[in-house]
Enzyme design. Structure first.
Site, mmCIF file in Angstrom:
data_model
loop_
_atom_site.group_PDB
_atom_site.id
_atom_site.type_symbol
_atom_site.label_atom_id
_atom_site.label_comp_id
_atom_site.label_asym_id
_atom_site.label_seq_id
_atom_site.Cartn_x
_atom_site.Cartn_y
_atom_site.Cartn_z
ATOM 1 N N SER A 168 0.435 5.698 -1.874
ATOM 2 C CA SER A 168 0.279 4.335 -2.363
ATOM 3 C C SER A 168 -0.228 4.344 -3.812
ATOM 4 C CB SER A 168 -0.661 3.568 -1.428
ATOM 5 O OG SER A 168 -0.619 2.194 -1.696
ATOM 6 N N MET A 169 -1.388 3.772 -4.098
ATOM 7 C CA MET A 169 -1.900 3.844 -5.466
ATOM 8 C C MET A 169 -2.202 5.287 -5.868
ATOM 9 S SD MET A 169 -4.286 0.607 -6.379
ATOM 10 C CE MET A 169 -3.663 -1.080 -6.351
ATOM 11 N N TRP A 193 2.705 3.126 -5.258
ATOM 12 C CA TRP A 193 2.561 1.777 -5.824
ATOM 13 C C TRP A 193 2.075 1.899 -7.255
ATOM 14 C CZ3 TRP A 193 -0.714 -1.406 -8.361
ATOM 15 C CH2 TRP A 193 -0.529 -2.797 -8.251
ATOM 16 N N ASP A 214 8.721 -0.600 4.184
ATOM 17 C CA ASP A 214 7.468 -0.739 3.442
ATOM 18 C C ASP A 214 7.353 -2.174 2.929
ATOM 19 O OD1 ASP A 214 5.303 -0.580 1.690
ATOM 20 O OD2 ASP A 214 5.820 1.451 1.045
ATOM 21 N N HIS A 244 4.710 1.465 5.144
ATOM 22 C CA HIS A 244 3.956 1.951 3.988
ATOM 23 C C HIS A 244 2.958 3.032 4.370
ATOM 24 C CE1 HIS A 244 2.029 1.706 0.055
ATOM 25 N NE2 HIS A 244 0.852 1.519 0.648
#
Length: 295
Positions: A168-169, A193, A214, A244
């Site tokens: 993700s991040m 992300w 996602d 996700h």
């Protein structure tokens, strides 16, 4: 050369040279379980790979781990996983970041799994659970620097063979780290992300893993544009029917292709080309694209 493989369109080209190179790599091993590097490539680690070996929950190396204090400078602490042997020379190192609001526990399964294949791995906590991708990228690099400089683990690491991963991040952070440090050998953003969608200044070999369902970092607005704009060797894999949060629990598909990518680009190990090129025709994937390494 770009290729695409999906249920909608499959275009694959077998490269005979890849198989020949892989055969040469195998020849450098006297027996399964004898991990001495071949004369052609001093960075090879571990026995010749098979489909079963890259799907296994543990590889050929026994591993150990140690905790990194949260008081360390540059990131929020973590755990280092490493092969226990000191007889096979140095290993490449991989730093892995969790996603937004998450801790290292969400990606900790990757630590021993990758280390047992012949890597030193650090899974990190971030300074704040709310750190954005650029900060997570800086912390991934700080974690690599910490491992390389440490008195106990540092001598096991080849400082010229380093990689980053993240969810993700944290995956967005892996992209940021590659932009900041082009000398990295590989990156693996997992359902990543990032508000920045263009990465034409990043040529570090990248395995971008997206998830078909996602709804946090949709592939159309994140993983696909990341992949499309990257400048170097690259592969895009889309997990069929996945969310996700697929990277937050043990996942054979993520593991087998991450291992293959890291082996290929951190260890220059062409024995793993067979799992990357031709592009995977895997029932767990809804789509795959790639430049096919060295094609």
């Amino acid at each position: 050369m770009h290729a695409v493989s999906s249920r909608r369109s499959r275009h694959t080209t077998r490269i005979s040279a890849v198989l020949a190179a892989a055969a040469l790599g195998v020849a450098g091993y006297t027996a399964i379980g004898s991990p001495a590097a071949s004369a052609e490539n001093p960075y090879e680690r571990g026995p010749a790979p098979t489909e079963a070996s890259i799907e296994a929950t543990r590889g050929a190396y026994a591993t150990s781990s140690r905790t990194v204090s949260s008081w360390v400078s540059g990131f929020g602490g973590g755990t280092i996983y490493y092969p226990t042997t000191t007889s096979d020379g140095t290993f490449g190192a991989v730093a892995i970041s969790p996603g937004y609001t998450a801790t290292q526990s969400s990606i900790s399964w990757l630590g021993p799994r990758l280390a047992s294949q012949g890597f030193v791995v650090i899974t990190i906590d971030t300074d704040s659970r709310y750190d954005q991708p650029a900060s997570r990228g800086d912390q991934l690099l700080a974690a690599l620097d910490y491992v390389v400089a440490s008195n106990d683990i540092g001598p096991r690491v080849d400082r010229n063979r380093l990689a980053v991963m993240g969810h993700s991040m944290g995956g967005g952070g892996a992209l940021e780290a590659a932009k900041d440090r082009p000398a990295l050998q590989a990156i693996v953003p997992l359902t990543a992300w990032n508000t920045d969608k263009t990465w034409g200044d990043v040529s570090v070999p990248a395995l971008v893993v997206g998830a078909e369902n996602d709804d946090v970092a949709s592939v159309t607005s994140h993983s696909e544009p990341f992949y499309t704009t990257l400048a170097g060797e690259k592969m895009y894999l889309e997990l069929d029917g996945a969310s996700h949060f697929a990277p937050n629990s043990p996942n054979t598909t993520i593991a087998k292709y991450s291992i293959s990518w890291l082996k290929r680009f951190v260890d220059d190990d062409v024995r793993y080309d067979q799992f990357l090129c031709p592009l995977p025709d895997d029932s767990t994937l809804s789509e795959s694209r790639g430049t096919c390494p060295m094609s």
